[in-house]
Design a protein around this motif. Sequence first.
Motif, PDB file in Angstrom:
ATOM      1  N   ASP A   1      30.528   5.469  14.810  1.00 31.59           N
ATOM      2  CA  ASP A   1      31.661   5.994  15.556  1.00 31.59           C
ATOM      3  C   ASP A   1      32.812   6.352  14.614  1.00 31.59           C
ATOM      4  OD1 ASP A   1      33.701   6.590  17.272  1.00 31.59           O
ATOM      5  OD2 ASP A   1      33.777   4.623  18.242  1.00 31.59           O
ATOM      6  N   PRO A   2      33.155   7.641  14.468  1.00 33.70           N
ATOM      7  CA  PRO A   2      34.264   8.019  13.575  1.00 33.70           C
ATOM      8  C   PRO A   2      35.597   7.409  13.992  1.00 33.70           C
ATOM      9  CG  PRO A   2      32.931   9.943  14.138  1.00 33.70           C
ATOM     10  CD  PRO A   2      32.479   8.822  15.025  1.00 33.70           C
ATOM     11  N   LEU A   3      35.811   7.200  15.288  1.00 32.10           N
ATOM     12  CA  LEU A   3      37.088   6.653  15.736  1.00 32.10           C
ATOM     13  C   LEU A   3      37.289   5.223  15.239  1.00 32.10           C
ATOM     14  CD1 LEU A   3      37.276   7.996  19.405  1.00 32.10           C
ATOM     15  CD2 LEU A   3      38.456   8.843  17.364  1.00 32.10           C
ATOM     16  N   ARG A   4      36.198   4.467  15.164  1.00 29.46           N
ATOM     17  CA  ARG A   4      36.325   3.092  14.676  1.00 29.46           C
ATOM     18  C   ARG A   4      36.695   3.077  13.194  1.00 29.46           C
ATOM     19  NH1 ARG A   4      32.293  -1.870  16.355  1.00 29.46           N
ATOM     20  NH2 ARG A   4      33.573  -3.547  15.450  1.00 29.46           N
ATOM     21  N   TYR A   5      36.133   4.018  12.442  1.00 29.50           N
ATOM     22  CA  TYR A   5      36.520   4.130  11.034  1.00 29.50           C
ATOM     23  C   TYR A   5      37.976   4.565  10.900  1.00 29.50           C
ATOM     24  CZ  TYR A   5      37.266   6.354   6.532  1.00 29.50           C
ATOM     25  OH  TYR A   5      37.806   6.748   5.334  1.00 29.50           O
ATOM     26  N   GLU A   6      38.414   5.529  11.710  1.00 29.92           N
ATOM     27  CA  GLU A   6      39.798   5.998  11.621  1.00 29.92           C
ATOM     28  C   GLU A   6      40.774   4.873  11.925  1.00 29.92           C
ATOM     29  OE1 GLU A   6      41.245   8.793  10.559  1.00 29.92           O
ATOM     30  OE2 GLU A   6      39.218   9.310   9.866  1.00 29.92           O
ATOM     31  N   GLU A   7      40.412   3.999  12.872  1.00 27.76           N
ATOM     32  CA  GLU A   7      41.275   2.857  13.177  1.00 27.76           C
ATOM     33  C   GLU A   7      41.403   1.946  11.957  1.00 27.76           C
ATOM     34  OE1 GLU A   7      42.351  -1.145  14.163  1.00 27.76           O
ATOM     35  OE2 GLU A   7      40.290  -0.566  13.646  1.00 27.76           O
ATOM     36  N   PHE A   8      40.270   1.695  11.283  1.00 27.20           N
ATOM     37  CA  PHE A   8      40.319   0.880  10.069  1.00 27.20           C
ATOM     38  C   PHE A   8      41.137   1.576   8.987  1.00 27.20           C
ATOM     39  CE2 PHE A   8      38.606   0.528   5.770  1.00 27.20           C
ATOM     40  CZ  PHE A   8      38.890  -0.796   5.494  1.00 27.20           C
ATOM     41  N   ARG A   9      40.895   2.850   8.792  1.00 26.96           N
ATOM     42  CA  ARG A   9      41.585   3.610   7.740  1.00 26.96           C
ATOM     43  C   ARG A   9      43.088   3.598   7.966  1.00 26.96           C
ATOM     44  NH1 ARG A   9      43.209   8.922   7.203  1.00 26.96           N
ATOM     45  NH2 ARG A   9      43.052   9.843   5.104  1.00 26.96           N
ATOM     46  N   ASN A  10      43.516   3.796   9.197  1.00 28.24           N
ATOM     47  CA  ASN A  10      44.950   3.787   9.499  1.00 28.24           C
ATOM     48  C   ASN A  10      45.559   2.419   9.244  1.00 28.24           C
ATOM     49  OD1 ASN A  10      44.868   6.479  10.246  1.00 28.24           O
ATOM     50  ND2 ASN A  10      44.511   6.020  12.411  1.00 28.24           N
TER      51      ASN A  10
ATOM     52  N   ARG B   1      50.019   1.384 -10.680  1.00 27.23           N
ATOM     53  CA  ARG B   1      50.834   2.564 -10.993  1.00 27.23           C
ATOM     54  C   ARG B   1      51.311   3.207  -9.692  1.00 27.23           C
ATOM     55  NH1 ARG B   1      46.922   7.494 -13.040  1.00 27.23           N
ATOM     56  NH2 ARG B   1      45.366   7.391 -11.376  1.00 27.23           N
ATOM     57  N   ASP B   2      52.303   4.080  -9.806  1.00 23.39           N
ATOM     58  CA  ASP B   2      52.943   4.660  -8.629  1.00 23.39           C
ATOM     59  C   ASP B   2      52.019   5.591  -7.865  1.00 23.39           C
ATOM     60  OD1 ASP B   2      55.267   3.291  -9.151  1.00 23.39           O
ATOM     61  OD2 ASP B   2      56.150   4.919 -10.312  1.00 23.39           O
ATOM     62  N   GLN B   3      51.131   6.302  -8.565  1.00 21.93           N
ATOM     63  CA  GLN B   3      50.298   7.297  -7.909  1.00 21.93           C
ATOM     64  C   GLN B   3      49.296   6.632  -6.967  1.00 21.93           C
ATOM     65  OE1 GLN B   3      48.126   9.796 -10.594  1.00 21.93           O
ATOM     66  NE2 GLN B   3      47.029  10.868  -8.976  1.00 21.93           N
ATOM     67  N   LEU B   4      49.244   7.101  -5.728  1.00 21.34           N
ATOM     68  CA  LEU B   4      48.286   6.603  -4.759  1.00 21.34           C
ATOM     69  C   LEU B   4      47.144   7.593  -4.610  1.00 21.34           C
ATOM     70  CD1 LEU B   4      50.645   5.249  -1.946  1.00 21.34           C
ATOM     71  CD2 LEU B   4      49.237   3.893  -3.488  1.00 21.34           C
ATOM     72  N   VAL B   5      45.944   7.083  -4.366  1.00 21.71           N
ATOM     73  CA  VAL B   5      44.779   7.931  -4.161  1.00 21.71           C
ATOM     74  C   VAL B   5      44.365   7.829  -2.698  1.00 21.71           C
ATOM     75  CG1 VAL B   5      44.024   7.676  -6.548  1.00 21.71           C
ATOM     76  CG2 VAL B   5      43.165   6.099  -4.829  1.00 21.71           C
ATOM     77  N   PHE B   6      43.319   8.575  -2.352  1.00 18.29           N
ATOM     78  CA  PHE B   6      42.903   8.646  -0.951  1.00 18.29           C
ATOM     79  C   PHE B   6      42.196   7.397  -0.474  1.00 18.29           C
ATOM     80  CE2 PHE B   6      39.567  10.367  -3.633  1.00 18.29           C
ATOM     81  CZ  PHE B   6      38.470   9.656  -3.215  1.00 18.29           C
ATOM     82  N   ASP B   7      41.752   6.531  -1.380  1.00 20.11           N
ATOM     83  CA  ASP B   7      40.851   5.448  -0.999  1.00 20.11           C
ATOM     84  C   ASP B   7      41.616   4.224  -0.514  1.00 20.11           C
ATOM     85  OD1 ASP B   7      37.745   4.765  -1.432  1.00 20.11           O
ATOM     86  OD2 ASP B   7      38.946   2.977  -1.745  1.00 20.11           O
ATOM     87  N   SER B   8      41.077   3.591   0.546  1.00 22.79           N
ATOM     88  CA  SER B   8      41.727   2.418   1.125  1.00 22.79           C
ATOM     89  C   SER B   8      41.757   1.237   0.174  1.00 22.79           C
ATOM     90  CB  SER B   8      41.007   2.013   2.419  1.00 22.79           C
ATOM     91  OG  SER B   8      41.006   3.058   3.358  1.00 22.79           O
ATOM     92  N   ARG B   9      40.803   1.153  -0.751  1.00 20.64           N
ATOM     93  CA  ARG B   9      40.726  -0.011  -1.620  1.00 20.64           C
ATOM     94  C   ARG B   9      41.973  -0.166  -2.472  1.00 20.64           C
ATOM     95  NH1 ARG B   9      34.657   1.444  -3.466  1.00 20.64           N
ATOM     96  NH2 ARG B   9      35.538   3.481  -2.908  1.00 20.64           N
ATOM     97  N   GLN B  10      42.516   0.947  -2.957  1.00 17.51           N
ATOM     98  CA  GLN B  10      43.716   0.849  -3.788  1.00 17.51           C
ATOM     99  C   GLN B  10      44.882   0.261  -3.006  1.00 17.51           C
ATOM    100  OE1 GLN B  10      46.067   4.325  -4.707  1.00 17.51           O
ATOM    101  NE2 GLN B  10      46.118   3.774  -6.868  1.00 17.51           N
ATOM    102  N   ARG B  11      45.103   0.788  -1.787  1.00 18.93           N
ATOM    103  CA  ARG B  11      46.218   0.294  -0.982  1.00 18.93           C
ATOM    104  C   ARG B  11      46.016  -1.175  -0.615  1.00 18.93           C
ATOM    105  NH1 ARG B  11      49.640   3.162   2.363  1.00 18.93           N
ATOM    106  NH2 ARG B  11      49.459   4.765   0.765  1.00 18.93           N
ATOM    107  N   LEU B  12      44.800  -1.553  -0.258  1.00 18.92           N
ATOM    108  CA  LEU B  12      44.533  -2.942   0.117  1.00 18.92           C
ATOM    109  C   LEU B  12      44.747  -3.882  -1.058  1.00 18.92           C
ATOM    110  CD1 LEU B  12      41.382  -2.412   2.350  1.00 18.92           C
ATOM    111  CD2 LEU B  12      43.595  -3.290   3.118  1.00 18.92           C
TER     112      LEU B  12
END
Length: 334
Positions: free
Chosen positions: A126-135, A215-226
């Motif tokens: 389900d893409p919606l379940r992934y989007e909820e996690f990503r957000n 570093r200040d630059q953020l990438v698209f992946d959730s792992r960096q933010r987490l």
Amino acid sequence: QPRSQSYRVNFRNDYGWSHFPIPIFPGRGQRWPRELVIRRNTGLVRGLEWRFHNPLAFDVARAVGVPTPETHPVAFYLNGEFRDVFALTERIDLDFLEAHFGHRDFLLVRTKLNLEEKGSRVKEGDPLRYEEFRNWARGSRRPLAYEEAAERIDVENLARWFVAVAFCATGDPWQGALVLDLRDPAARWFWIAWDMDISFIRPVTESSFHMMVFRDQLVFDSRQRLLRRLFAGSQRFRDEFAEIFVEAMNHRISDRFLDARLAHYRGLAREFGLEERRFLRRYQLFLGERKKPLYDHLARHLELGEVLGVGIRAAPGRSLLVDRWETPMPYTGR
């Protein structure tokens, strides 16, 4: 086709075999693959021919405790023509998950798409379940408590993944599969490594802590933010990460382990008749020197204080339990 081309092989009844007939991936047991990937295993880095880099990086990741596909170097012929030494690799799909985790009821997300690819990252589920996690993962810069993270993700899996790619100085780390077990009501998201071929190339002193997390630059992946939010918000995570890191460096990817893997690839180079083997000397130098700067980066970013070396000697032939690991003597670690 270019010699560096990679291939995906599908086995279908219409063609003859419905699965690969040789059990080259022992970890799958009798669940033989119906698809596999033949990945290029050669590159040119600063004029030096590069080989076995992805299988070696997978060796490190598995030893640290990160799920990876099985991969084996092979001599690859296409239409009777020898193309080069490639790597035969499991494809991460529902067949892979069933073979290694016992069933097919998973939500499967590909964490990075190639530039030419379009469509959703969600390959199954389900893409919606992934989007909820990503957000949730990327939607805030606030510090993250361990308990909140542990409700949604396998925190230890995330920490071990980071240790592995940091040790290998993987230059394109944000690849792999993000997976959720839909049969488990308490399931948490976890990551499977993939495509670590840009490893062991960067300077041995590179700080993956800075490049990937701080570093200040953020990438698209959730792992960096987490990771950034957990390091900022959870002393428990900082303590557990340090323990996982030290255990990995001292025991899981010990000098004995790394020496044995290098010996394995030296043997393969001889078997395949590879005349150019300078890359092995580069690997030996990198693996021998990588741990010290990583310890220094860890101590600085987590404010852990001085890194101390320890040595243990005992009678010849003895082994001792060190950090719960059966360890032959003599022992040195940090």
